[in-house]
Design a protein around this motif. Structure first.
Motif, PDB file in Angstrom:
ATOM      1  N   GLY A 117       0.808  -1.209   0.000  1.00 40.02           N
ATOM      2  CA  GLY A 117       0.000   0.000   0.000  1.00 40.02           C
ATOM      3  C   GLY A 117       0.841   1.259   0.000  1.00 40.02           C
ATOM      4  N   ALA A 118       1.891   1.283   0.793  1.00 42.57           N
ATOM      5  CA  ALA A 118       2.768   2.455   0.853  1.00 42.57           C
ATOM      6  C   ALA A 118       3.429   2.692  -0.492  1.00 42.57           C
ATOM      7  CB  ALA A 118       3.825   2.254   1.940  1.00 42.57           C
ATOM      8  N   PHE A 119       3.921   1.627  -1.115  1.00 38.81           N
ATOM      9  CA  PHE A 119       4.590   1.780  -2.403  1.00 38.81           C
ATOM     10  C   PHE A 119       3.638   2.297  -3.472  1.00 38.81           C
ATOM     11  CE2 PHE A 119       5.496   0.152  -6.632  1.00 38.81           C
ATOM     12  CZ  PHE A 119       6.765   0.665  -6.849  1.00 38.81           C
ATOM     13  N   LEU A 120       2.501   1.643  -3.643  1.00 45.35           N
ATOM     14  CA  LEU A 120       1.619   2.001  -4.751  1.00 45.35           C
ATOM     15  C   LEU A 120       0.993   3.375  -4.561  1.00 45.35           C
ATOM     16  CD1 LEU A 120       0.229  -0.032  -7.209  1.00 45.35           C
ATOM     17  CD2 LEU A 120      -1.653   1.192  -6.154  1.00 45.35           C
ATOM     18  N   ASN A 121       0.660   3.743  -3.324  1.00 40.88           N
ATOM     19  CA  ASN A 121       0.008   5.032  -3.092  1.00 40.88           C
ATOM     20  C   ASN A 121       0.951   6.218  -3.163  1.00 40.88           C
ATOM     21  OD1 ASN A 121      -2.781   4.297  -2.584  1.00 40.88           O
ATOM     22  ND2 ASN A 121      -2.079   3.319  -0.709  1.00 40.88           N
ATOM     23  N   PHE A 122       2.212   6.039  -2.749  1.00 43.11           N
ATOM     24  CA  PHE A 122       3.123   7.176  -2.656  1.00 43.11           C
ATOM     25  C   PHE A 122       4.256   7.163  -3.678  1.00 43.11           C
ATOM     26  CE2 PHE A 122       1.771   6.511   1.939  1.00 43.11           C
ATOM     27  CZ  PHE A 122       0.674   7.361   1.805  1.00 43.11           C
ATOM     28  N   SER A 127      -3.116   5.252  -7.710  1.00 41.34           N
ATOM     29  CA  SER A 127      -4.287   5.481  -6.849  1.00 41.34           C
ATOM     30  C   SER A 127      -4.713   6.946  -6.831  1.00 41.34           C
ATOM     31  CB  SER A 127      -3.999   4.998  -5.425  1.00 41.34           C
ATOM     32  OG  SER A 127      -2.893   5.690  -4.875  1.00 41.34           O
ATOM     33  N   GLY A 128      -4.065   7.771  -7.661  1.00 42.43           N
ATOM     34  CA  GLY A 128      -4.480   9.162  -7.810  1.00 42.43           C
ATOM     35  C   GLY A 128      -4.057  10.089  -6.691  1.00 42.43           C
ATOM     36  N   PHE A 129      -2.851   9.914  -6.154  1.00 45.20           N
ATOM     37  CA  PHE A 129      -2.404  10.771  -5.051  1.00 45.20           C
ATOM     38  C   PHE A 129      -2.442  12.247  -5.430  1.00 45.20           C
ATOM     39  CE2 PHE A 129       0.591  13.190  -2.590  1.00 45.20           C
ATOM     40  CZ  PHE A 129       0.382  12.761  -1.298  1.00 45.20           C
ATOM     41  N   SER A 130      -1.884  12.597  -6.581  1.00 46.09           N
ATOM     42  CA  SER A 130      -1.803  14.008  -6.982  1.00 46.09           C
ATOM     43  C   SER A 130      -3.173  14.612  -7.260  1.00 46.09           C
ATOM     44  CB  SER A 130      -0.901  14.153  -8.216  1.00 46.09           C
ATOM     45  OG  SER A 130       0.431  13.801  -7.896  1.00 46.09           O
ATOM     46  N   THR A 131      -4.142  13.771  -7.609  1.00 40.10           N
ATOM     47  CA  THR A 131      -5.504  14.256  -7.819  1.00 40.10           C
ATOM     48  C   THR A 131      -6.194  14.515  -6.488  1.00 40.10           C
ATOM     49  OG1 THR A 131      -5.664  12.988  -9.874  1.00 40.10           O
ATOM     50  CG2 THR A 131      -7.729  13.742  -8.899  1.00 40.10           C
ATOM     51  N   LEU A 132      -5.995  13.610  -5.529  1.00 43.49           N
ATOM     52  CA  LEU A 132      -6.594  13.768  -4.208  1.00 43.49           C
ATOM     53  C   LEU A 132      -5.943  14.890  -3.407  1.00 43.49           C
ATOM     54  CD1 LEU A 132      -7.024  10.037  -3.058  1.00 43.49           C
ATOM     55  CD2 LEU A 132      -8.854  11.654  -3.561  1.00 43.49           C
ATOM     56  N   PHE A 133      -4.606  15.032  -3.558  1.00 42.70           N
ATOM     57  CA  PHE A 133      -3.864  16.031  -2.797  1.00 42.70           C
ATOM     58  C   PHE A 133      -3.069  16.920  -3.752  1.00 42.70           C
ATOM     59  CE2 PHE A 133      -4.230  12.196  -0.116  1.00 42.70           C
ATOM     60  CZ  PHE A 133      -4.939  12.729   0.963  1.00 42.70           C
ATOM     61  N   ASP A 154      18.732   4.057  -8.653  1.00 45.12           N
ATOM     62  CA  ASP A 154      18.072   4.972  -9.580  1.00 45.12           C
ATOM     63  C   ASP A 154      16.618   4.572  -9.800  1.00 45.12           C
ATOM     64  OD1 ASP A 154      20.480   6.675 -10.598  1.00 45.12           O
ATOM     65  OD2 ASP A 154      21.159   4.604 -10.691  1.00 45.12           O
ATOM     66  N   TYR A 155      16.380   3.254  -9.830  1.00 52.17           N
ATOM     67  CA  TYR A 155      15.016   2.747  -9.959  1.00 52.17           C
ATOM     68  C   TYR A 155      14.183   3.158  -8.748  1.00 52.17           C
ATOM     69  CZ  TYR A 155      11.206  -0.678 -10.054  1.00 52.17           C
ATOM     70  OH  TYR A 155       9.972  -1.276 -10.037  1.00 52.17           O
ATOM     71  N   LEU A 156      14.767   3.065  -7.554  1.00 56.11           N
ATOM     72  CA  LEU A 156      14.058   3.449  -6.340  1.00 56.11           C
ATOM     73  C   LEU A 156      13.725   4.936  -6.339  1.00 56.11           C
ATOM     74  CD1 LEU A 156      16.079   1.499  -3.606  1.00 56.11           C
ATOM     75  CD2 LEU A 156      13.900   0.850  -4.633  1.00 56.11           C
ATOM     76  N   MET A 157      14.693   5.755  -6.675  1.00 54.04           N
ATOM     77  CA  MET A 157      14.477   7.201  -6.651  1.00 54.04           C
ATOM     78  C   MET A 157      13.468   7.651  -7.699  1.00 54.04           C
ATOM     79  SD  MET A 157      18.119   9.046  -5.772  1.00 54.04           S
ATOM     80  CE  MET A 157      19.107   8.255  -7.047  1.00 54.04           C
ATOM     81  N   SER A 158      13.339   6.901  -8.777  1.00 53.12           N
ATOM     82  CA  SER A 158      12.411   7.293  -9.843  1.00 53.12           C
ATOM     83  C   SER A 158      10.969   7.352  -9.355  1.00 53.12           C
ATOM     84  CB  SER A 158      12.520   6.325 -11.027  1.00 53.12           C
ATOM     85  OG  SER A 158      12.010   5.041 -10.694  1.00 53.12           O
ATOM     86  N   GLY A 159      10.653   6.578  -8.307  1.00 50.39           N
ATOM     87  CA  GLY A 159       9.296   6.573  -7.784  1.00 50.39           C
ATOM     88  C   GLY A 159       9.066   7.571  -6.664  1.00 50.39           C
ATOM     89  N   ALA A 183       6.561  10.399   3.961  1.00 50.59           N
ATOM     90  CA  ALA A 183       5.895   9.254   4.582  1.00 50.59           C
ATOM     91  C   ALA A 183       6.939   8.328   5.188  1.00 50.59           C
ATOM     92  CB  ALA A 183       5.061   8.501   3.553  1.00 50.59           C
ATOM     93  N   ILE A 184       6.704   7.948   6.441  1.00 50.17           N
ATOM     94  CA  ILE A 184       7.592   7.037   7.162  1.00 50.17           C
ATOM     95  C   ILE A 184       6.782   5.820   7.598  1.00 50.17           C
ATOM     96  CG2 ILE A 184       9.106   6.731   9.153  1.00 50.17           C
ATOM     97  CD1 ILE A 184       9.606   9.715   9.172  1.00 50.17           C
ATOM     98  N   ILE A 185       7.245   4.632   7.236  1.00 47.05           N
ATOM     99  CA  ILE A 185       6.606   3.405   7.729  1.00 47.05           C
ATOM    100  C   ILE A 185       7.200   3.166   9.109  1.00 47.05           C
ATOM    101  CG2 ILE A 185       6.077   0.993   7.250  1.00 47.05           C
ATOM    102  CD1 ILE A 185       6.737   1.504   4.327  1.00 47.05           C
ATOM    103  N   VAL A 186       6.514   3.672  10.126  1.00 49.03           N
ATOM    104  CA  VAL A 186       7.089   3.814  11.461  1.00 49.03           C
ATOM    105  C   VAL A 186       7.520   2.481  12.058  1.00 49.03           C
ATOM    106  CG1 VAL A 186       6.719   4.737  13.768  1.00 49.03           C
ATOM    107  CG2 VAL A 186       5.678   5.875  11.803  1.00 49.03           C
ATOM    108  N   GLY A 187       6.727   1.434  11.881  1.00 46.42           N
ATOM    109  CA  GLY A 187       7.064   0.131  12.458  1.00 46.42           C
ATOM    110  C   GLY A 187       8.288  -0.507  11.839  1.00 46.42           C
TER     111      GLY A 187
END
Length: 335
Positions: A117-122, A127-133, A154-159, A183-187
């Motif tokens: 969920g964290a990866f796909l949303n952010f 999931s339309g993050f830029s549209t919602l926010f 480089d692949y990681l930073m691209s997202g 966003a921080i995955i605190v756990g």
């Protein structure tokens, strides 16, 4: 064990959805090793100059993961991620407006096994993050170790992924123009060891570094709960005190990453494998918690804001759990 095979008549759309998730699982579990092997192997071929030039570029660019990263919108908007979204499916829910003139620090819960969920949303726009926010640029923190791997970094930073250290967090949160979300995955990786269907256990009771960071920058805290995140995989039993749990903790201390022994379904059958189950994920973004800026907050001040954050996270969970089939008598547990 009886193996349940997928029917031959599966629609093309569903096959593409499965393929998109398989490539994501591979990128999470095996792409880093492949990139490292390719980088080294190229030195022993006539294409050695590729690795040599990349090594020079890598040295010059070494601070980039701690300086906001380098997102590539073409990759964030790839159709691959929309197929992945529809596989589960994954939904992003907004409960309050975010002012694009401010920066925000978001706590994501729970980690789950692979943080789908964290990866796909952010890290994608599926999931339309830029549209919602609108006006908010998301950044997701990831273990610094992965940014030391050639090509993979480089692949990681691209997202939109950035290194998980204080310097990196401060770079994003102190931008005066605002409009940035960290966003921080605190756990973290340790919480992944408790990720199993139905679990509502969060490693959060003594995790206060992100709260101190928010106070030092005067950044509003935003709690996020991702319903269904823990339901994607089964995990081999590893109760606290067991030899497996002790081994997992020891490996985490050595390598910095946890190794949950998880399983779900396969590509062509539904009985075993490392492909996640088709179970919905709904990521609910809570309302901002105002934070008063103070350069050196006391322990009492950090504890006070931390408790407020816990209360707001519990409130968010309780308000929405009935919509996502969470039993009425189930509540968040902080360890």
């Amino acid at each position: 064990m009886k193996v349940e095979f997928a029917p031959l008549s599966v629609p093309l759309q569903r096959r593409l959805q499965t393929a998109s998730v398989v490539q994501w699982v591979f990128s999470f579990l095996g792409l880093a090793q492949c990139c490292t092997a390719a980088f080294i192997a190229l030195f022993f071929t006539r294409f050695w100059l590729v690795s040599a030039l990349y090594a020079a570029w890598w040295f010059i660019d070494r601070e980039k993961p701690s300086k906001g990263g380098r997102r590539i919108h073409t990759i964030r908007n790839s159709v691959v991620w929309r197929y992945m979204r529809d596989y589960f499916p994954i939904t992003l829910v907004k409960t309050a407006e975010l002012d694009p003139r401010q920066n925000y620090l978001m706590g994501f819960h729970p980690h789950g096994v692979l943080a789908a969920g964290a990866f796909l949303n952010f890290c994608t726009e599926a999931s339309g993050f830029s549209t919602l926010f609108p006006g908010i640029t998301p950044h997701l923190m990831m273990l610094s170790l992965w940014f030391r791997i050639p090509f993979f970094r480089d692949y990681l930073m691209s997202g939109g992924l950035v290194s998980s250290n204080k310097e990196s967090a401060s770079y994003v949160l102190q931008k005066p123009e605002g409009g940035n979300m960290l966003a921080i995955i605190v756990g973290g990786a340790q919480e992944a060891l408790d990720a199993r269907p139905g679990s509502c256990t969060l490693l959060l009771k003594n995790r206060k570094g992100f709260v101190r960071l928010a106070i030092e920058h005067g950044t509003p805290l935003v709690p996020i709960f991702s319903f269904g995140e823990n339901d994607l995989f089964e995990q081999v039993r590893n109760p606290k005190g067991s030899w497996l749990r002790q081994l997992q903790h020891r490996l985490q201390q050595i390598m910095g990453i946890s190794l949950p022994l998880f399983h779900a379904r396969g590509i062509f059958q539904y009985s075993f494998g490392l492909v996640p189950y088709r179970r919905p994920i709904c990521t609910v973004v809570g309302k901002p918690i105002p934070v008063q800026r103070k350069h050196r907050p006391s322990k009492e001040e950090v504890d006070q804001v931390h408790q407020k954050y816990l209360n707001e996270l519990c409130k968010l969970f309780e308000e929405h759990k009935a919509k996502y089939n969470i039993p009425e008598d189930r509540h968040l547990e902080f360890i």
